[in-house]
Structures are given as C-alpha cells and as structure tokens.
Design an enzyme around this catalytic site. Sequence first.
Site, PDB file in Angstrom:
ATOM      1  N   HIS A   1      38.895  45.255  35.335  1.00 21.19           N
ATOM      2  CA  HIS A   1      38.141  44.088  35.446  1.00 21.19           C
ATOM      3  C   HIS A   1      37.160  44.305  36.659  1.00 21.19           C
ATOM      4  O   HIS A   1      36.069  43.980  36.466  1.00 21.19           O
ATOM      5  CB  HIS A   1      39.210  42.974  36.055  1.00 21.19           C
ATOM      6  CG  HIS A   1      38.502  41.631  36.446  1.00 21.19           C
ATOM      7  ND1 HIS A   1      37.767  40.894  35.440  1.00 21.19           N
ATOM      8  CD2 HIS A   1      38.458  40.889  37.605  1.00 21.19           C
ATOM      9  CE1 HIS A   1      37.168  39.795  36.220  1.00 21.19           C
ATOM     10  NE2 HIS A   1      37.800  40.040  37.304  1.00 21.19           N
TER      11      HIS A   1
ATOM     12  N   HIS B   1      36.049  39.525  43.776  1.00 19.40           N
ATOM     13  CA  HIS B   1      35.023  38.318  43.281  1.00 19.40           C
ATOM     14  C   HIS B   1      35.360  36.991  44.390  1.00 19.40           C
ATOM     15  O   HIS B   1      36.584  36.656  44.823  1.00 19.40           O
ATOM     16  CB  HIS B   1      35.586  37.897  42.158  1.00 19.40           C
ATOM     17  CG  HIS B   1      35.243  38.912  41.128  1.00 19.40           C
ATOM     18  ND1 HIS B   1      35.789  39.264  39.906  1.00 19.40           N
ATOM     19  CD2 HIS B   1      34.104  39.954  40.942  1.00 19.40           C
ATOM     20  CE1 HIS B   1      35.046  40.087  39.173  1.00 19.40           C
ATOM     21  NE2 HIS B   1      34.075  40.530  39.814  1.00 19.40           N
TER      22      HIS B   1
ATOM     23  N   HIS C   1      40.951  41.259  44.553  1.00 15.81           N
ATOM     24  CA  HIS C   1      39.632  42.161  44.509  1.00 15.81           C
ATOM     25  C   HIS C   1      38.663  41.020  45.066  1.00 15.81           C
ATOM     26  O   HIS C   1      38.770  40.100  45.447  1.00 15.81           O
ATOM     27  CB  HIS C   1      39.421  42.204  42.616  1.00 15.81           C
ATOM     28  CG  HIS C   1      39.498  41.190  42.098  1.00 15.81           C
ATOM     29  ND1 HIS C   1      40.339  40.223  41.861  1.00 15.81           N
ATOM     30  CD2 HIS C   1      38.560  40.417  41.261  1.00 15.81           C
ATOM     31  CE1 HIS C   1      40.076  39.019  41.274  1.00 15.81           C
ATOM     32  NE2 HIS C   1      39.054  39.473  40.649  1.00 15.81           N
TER      33      HIS C   1
ATOM     34  N   ASP D   1      35.713  33.620  43.608  1.00 11.56           N
ATOM     35  CA  ASP D   1      36.869  33.023  43.547  1.00 11.56           C
ATOM     36  C   ASP D   1      38.094  33.635  43.765  1.00 11.56           C
ATOM     37  O   ASP D   1      39.523  32.950  43.557  1.00 11.56           O
ATOM     38  CB  ASP D   1      36.958  32.601  41.976  1.00 11.56           C
ATOM     39  CG  ASP D   1      37.143  33.704  40.954  1.00 11.56           C
ATOM     40  OD1 ASP D   1      36.440  34.836  41.136  1.00 11.56           O
ATOM     41  OD2 ASP D   1      37.766  33.632  40.158  1.00 11.56           O
ATOM     42  N   HIS D   2      38.269  34.706  44.751  1.00  8.19           N
ATOM     43  CA  HIS D   2      39.487  35.218  45.015  1.00  8.19           C
ATOM     44  C   HIS D   2      39.444  35.244  46.622  1.00  8.19           C
ATOM     45  O   HIS D   2      40.632  35.615  47.258  1.00  8.19           O
ATOM     46  CB  HIS D   2      39.887  36.620  44.509  1.00  8.19           C
ATOM     47  CG  HIS D   2      40.256  36.286  42.934  1.00  8.19           C
ATOM     48  ND1 HIS D   2      41.292  36.397  42.394  1.00  8.19           N
ATOM     49  CD2 HIS D   2      39.273  35.973  41.902  1.00  8.19           C
ATOM     50  CE1 HIS D   2      41.081  35.932  41.262  1.00  8.19           C
ATOM     51  NE2 HIS D   2      40.107  35.903  40.716  1.00  8.19           N
TER      52      HIS D   2
ATOM     53  N   ASP E   1      43.123  39.475  38.516  1.00 12.03           N
ATOM     54  CA  ASP E   1      42.524  39.470  37.312  1.00 12.03           C
ATOM     55  C   ASP E   1      42.606  40.461  36.340  1.00 12.03           C
ATOM     56  O   ASP E   1      41.928  40.958  35.544  1.00 12.03           O
ATOM     57  CB  ASP E   1      41.157  39.208  37.501  1.00 12.03           C
ATOM     58  CG  ASP E   1      40.749  37.745  38.114  1.00 12.03           C
ATOM     59  OD1 ASP E   1      41.802  37.159  38.299  1.00 12.03           O
ATOM     60  OD2 ASP E   1      39.401  37.380  38.115  1.00 12.03           O
TER      61      ASP E   1
ATOM     62  N   HIS F   1      44.413  33.026  37.326  1.00 10.51           N
ATOM     63  CA  HIS F   1      43.927  31.937  36.802  1.00 10.51           C
ATOM     64  C   HIS F   1      44.996  31.328  35.735  1.00 10.51           C
ATOM     65  O   HIS F   1      45.743  32.035  35.345  1.00 10.51           O
ATOM     66  CB  HIS F   1      42.865  32.459  35.875  1.00 10.51           C
ATOM     67  CG  HIS F   1      41.628  32.982  36.751  1.00 10.51           C
ATOM     68  ND1 HIS F   1      40.575  31.902  37.129  1.00 10.51           N
ATOM     69  CD2 HIS F   1      41.213  34.355  37.440  1.00 10.51           C
ATOM     70  CE1 HIS F   1      39.717  32.574  37.770  1.00 10.51           C
ATOM     71  NE2 HIS F   1      40.090  34.091  37.973  1.00 10.51           N
TER      72      HIS F   1
HETATM   73 FE    FE Z   1      38.992  35.654  39.045  1.00 10.23          FE
HETATM   74 ZN    ZN Z   2      37.802  38.221  38.943  1.00 10.02          ZN
END
Ligand code: FE
Ligand code: ZN
Length: 241
Positions: free
Chosen positions: A114, A58, A56, A60-61, A133, A171
């Site tokens: 999410h 985001h 996805h 942090d990915h 996520d 995560h």
């Molecule tokens: Fe994440």
């Molecule tokens: Zn995420």
Amino acid sequence: MTVTASPVPILSDNYAWLLRDSSTGATAIVDPADAQPIIEAIEKAGGRLDMILLTHHHGDHIAGVDEVRARFNCPVVGAAADRHRLPALDQAVREGDTVRLGSAVGEVIETPGHTRGQINFFFPDGAVLLSGDTLFSLGCGRLIEGTPAEMFDSLRKLAALPGDTLVCCGHEYTESNARFALAVDPGNEALHDFVGRVEQLRAAGQPSVPSVLADELKANPFLLAPDVASLAAVRAKKDKF
Ligand code: FE
Ligand code: ZN
C-alpha cells in the site's frame, strides 16, 4: 496478562485502535488521525496513554498525532523507512524490532505494498495484529506505492501468523469488500458464512472488525491468491469494481 484491542471509529471510515496490556494497564493508540474522539476514548478508558503506534504516513492515520502526543506526553513509534514523512518519531523501527507495552511485546512486521514504508505490529500475547492498510477484512490495501510482488510477500507474512490472530485493520471497508469477494468467488461457502456475520454486526451498528485470521484465510480473495500474478489480477479487478 494479555493485550486487548478496541476500535475507535474516526473520520468517515477509519479505525484507530486502543490497546491495553491487562497486567499493567499500559495503553497505546494506533493511528490516531483525529485527536478529539481519541482523547475522549482514552479519557474514558482511564486517561492513561503510554505510546502512539503508526502503521504508515497517510493523513487518515497520522493527522491527530501531535495533538494526542502533546496531551499525554508519550513516545511515538513508526517506520524508520518513512521517518522523513511521519510525525517526529521517538522510536524508529524496522522488521523484527519490538515495542514494549507494559509487560507485553509487539513485533514489527514490514508490509510494503500500500505504501513503501508500511509496518504492522503483532502482539503474540493476545494475538493482536495491527494491520493498518495492508490487510483489511475481506480485502487488502490499494497498491499506491508498492508492487503486487511486495503485497504478495507482505500478505504471506501475515498469513503465517497464528490462526486465532485478531486482524485489527485501519478501515471499515468490509461490506464493500464483501460485495467484491462474492462477485469473484461466489461458490465459497466460508465466504458466505463470513459475510452473514458481517451483515449482522453492521445491522446492529457494530464494527465488523477485528476479524479472525483463520476466517480471512478461507474467505479473503487477496489471501486466497496463490501467486503474485493472481494477486495482481484480483487487485486490478478490485480497483475497477
Ligand atoms: Fe487509510
Ligand atoms: Zn493508507
């Protein structure tokens, strides 16, 4: 021939996943959000990268995607639905599409909840699920864009995969998820056993993941929710926990 998955710890609590097809040596990285440690992990594993997979949009990915792509010159695969907010995609995929890693085939599963365009990848050969996520060990992603009904359907799709599936999530949230799970389901013996194993792994400095889907089905309060209303209630409770 089988696919193996190893977590690469990045940022504060994210995991990118290094996938390897044992019969050909083909290698992929999932959600490379921090280029330096990922390039190091790939070099250590032989210096070969055939594909970047994204669950996805985001940061942090995806934050390291362009740097990793530039270094290894490999194609990037992500959700067609989120093409407008992902790094440039070489393969834009939807539910039921497949990706090829050497001789192994990964199936694309759309799992909104999410985020609207969230996808997961499942490699039957090796029973490896990249759950992003959507599904965490003992938890699930926050409903940032999707509805409880969407997350419920997404989790039902994942729950239908083989019991020996390895859940490779985005995560290291397992210990805090465990505290919540124990609070809402204190009498669940399988959950207590699960948490005991997690505590041992974390005390030894090991990742708590991947977990085994059959264990999640008995212990994860979001997979145990029998209907949409129950899932909505447990998700709302966790948001305030
Ligand atoms: Fe994440
Ligand atoms: Zn995420």
